[in-house]
Design a protein around this motif. Structure first.
Motif, PDB file in Angstrom:
ATOM      1  N   ARG A  14      -4.181 -54.674  93.826  1.00 25.63           N
ATOM      2  CA  ARG A  14      -4.380 -53.556  94.759  1.00 25.63           C
ATOM      3  C   ARG A  14      -3.244 -53.484  95.780  1.00 25.63           C
ATOM      4  O   ARG A  14      -2.742 -52.398  96.084  1.00 25.63           O
ATOM      5  CB  ARG A  14      -5.727 -53.685  95.467  1.00 25.63           C
ATOM      6  CG  ARG A  14      -6.915 -53.410  94.559  1.00 25.63           C
ATOM      7  CD  ARG A  14      -8.241 -53.510  95.314  1.00 25.63           C
ATOM      8  NE  ARG A  14      -9.368 -53.267  94.453  1.00 25.63           N
ATOM      9  CZ  ARG A  14      -9.816 -52.048  94.123  1.00 25.63           C
ATOM     10  NH1 ARG A  14      -9.223 -50.974  94.583  1.00 25.63           N
ATOM     11  NH2 ARG A  14     -10.868 -51.921  93.326  1.00 25.63           N
ATOM     12  N   GLU A  15      -2.834 -54.622  96.293  1.00 23.40           N
ATOM     13  CA  GLU A  15      -1.747 -54.669  97.278  1.00 23.40           C
ATOM     14  C   GLU A  15      -0.431 -54.179  96.674  1.00 23.40           C
ATOM     15  O   GLU A  15       0.278 -53.371  97.289  1.00 23.40           O
ATOM     16  CB  GLU A  15      -1.591 -56.113  97.770  1.00 23.40           C
ATOM     17  CG  GLU A  15      -0.438 -56.321  98.719  1.00 23.40           C
ATOM     18  CD  GLU A  15      -0.228 -57.799  99.034  1.00 23.40           C
ATOM     19  OE1 GLU A  15       0.910 -58.145  99.385  1.00 23.40           O
ATOM     20  OE2 GLU A  15      -1.178 -58.596  98.924  1.00 23.40           O
ATOM     21  N   LYS A  16      -0.102 -54.639  95.486  1.00 27.27           N
ATOM     22  CA  LYS A  16       1.172 -54.269  94.858  1.00 27.27           C
ATOM     23  C   LYS A  16       1.190 -52.806  94.419  1.00 27.27           C
ATOM     24  O   LYS A  16       2.220 -52.137  94.512  1.00 27.27           O
ATOM     25  CB  LYS A  16       1.488 -55.194  93.681  1.00 27.27           C
ATOM     26  CG  LYS A  16       1.594 -56.663  94.063  1.00 27.27           C
ATOM     27  CD  LYS A  16       2.516 -56.900  95.248  1.00 27.27           C
ATOM     28  CE  LYS A  16       2.546 -58.366  95.622  1.00 27.27           C
ATOM     29  NZ  LYS A  16       3.189 -58.626  96.894  1.00 27.27           N
TER      30      LYS A  16
END
Length: 108
Positions: A14-16
């Motif tokens: 999700r972060e990337k």
């Protein structure tokens, strides 16, 4: 191209993907998803649905130990690997259409 093979990677994925979106690197990032390897069908479907929610492409790869008699894996791969169906239909909808189409063909 990336891989989402373990549920524990969800937060990192999700972060990337957010970073990819921030810098307009790709419209639909592409992820390989290994299924049937030390995971349940529900866990595999969850990972694929996370990618769908994030507007990413998923390519399902069935591990050689994937249960051969569990046809849900075949339907999952056909759904996820077909980008248009993947983005426009939920798995449950696609599965219902797939089964009804397959049953209709067998009746001919």
């Amino acid at each position: 191209r990336f891989a989402f093979d373990f549920l524990e990677l969800e937060a990192i994925i999700r972060e990337k993907v957010a970073l990819i979106r921030k810098y307009n690197i790709r419209k639909h990032p592409f992820f390989y998803v290994l299924v049937g390897f030390n995971t349940s069908f529900e866990q595999d479907l969850y990972r694929v649905n996370v990618l769908r929610e994030l507007d990413c492409r998923a390519f399902v790869m069935r591990h050689e130990n994937t249960p051969k008699d569990d046809h849900r894996y075949i339907v999952l791969a056909r759904w996820a690997n077909g980008f248009e169906a993947f983005m426009s239909l939920a798995f449950e909808e696609y599965s219902t259409l797939y089964r009804s189409h397959k049953l209709g063909k067998e009746g001919r």
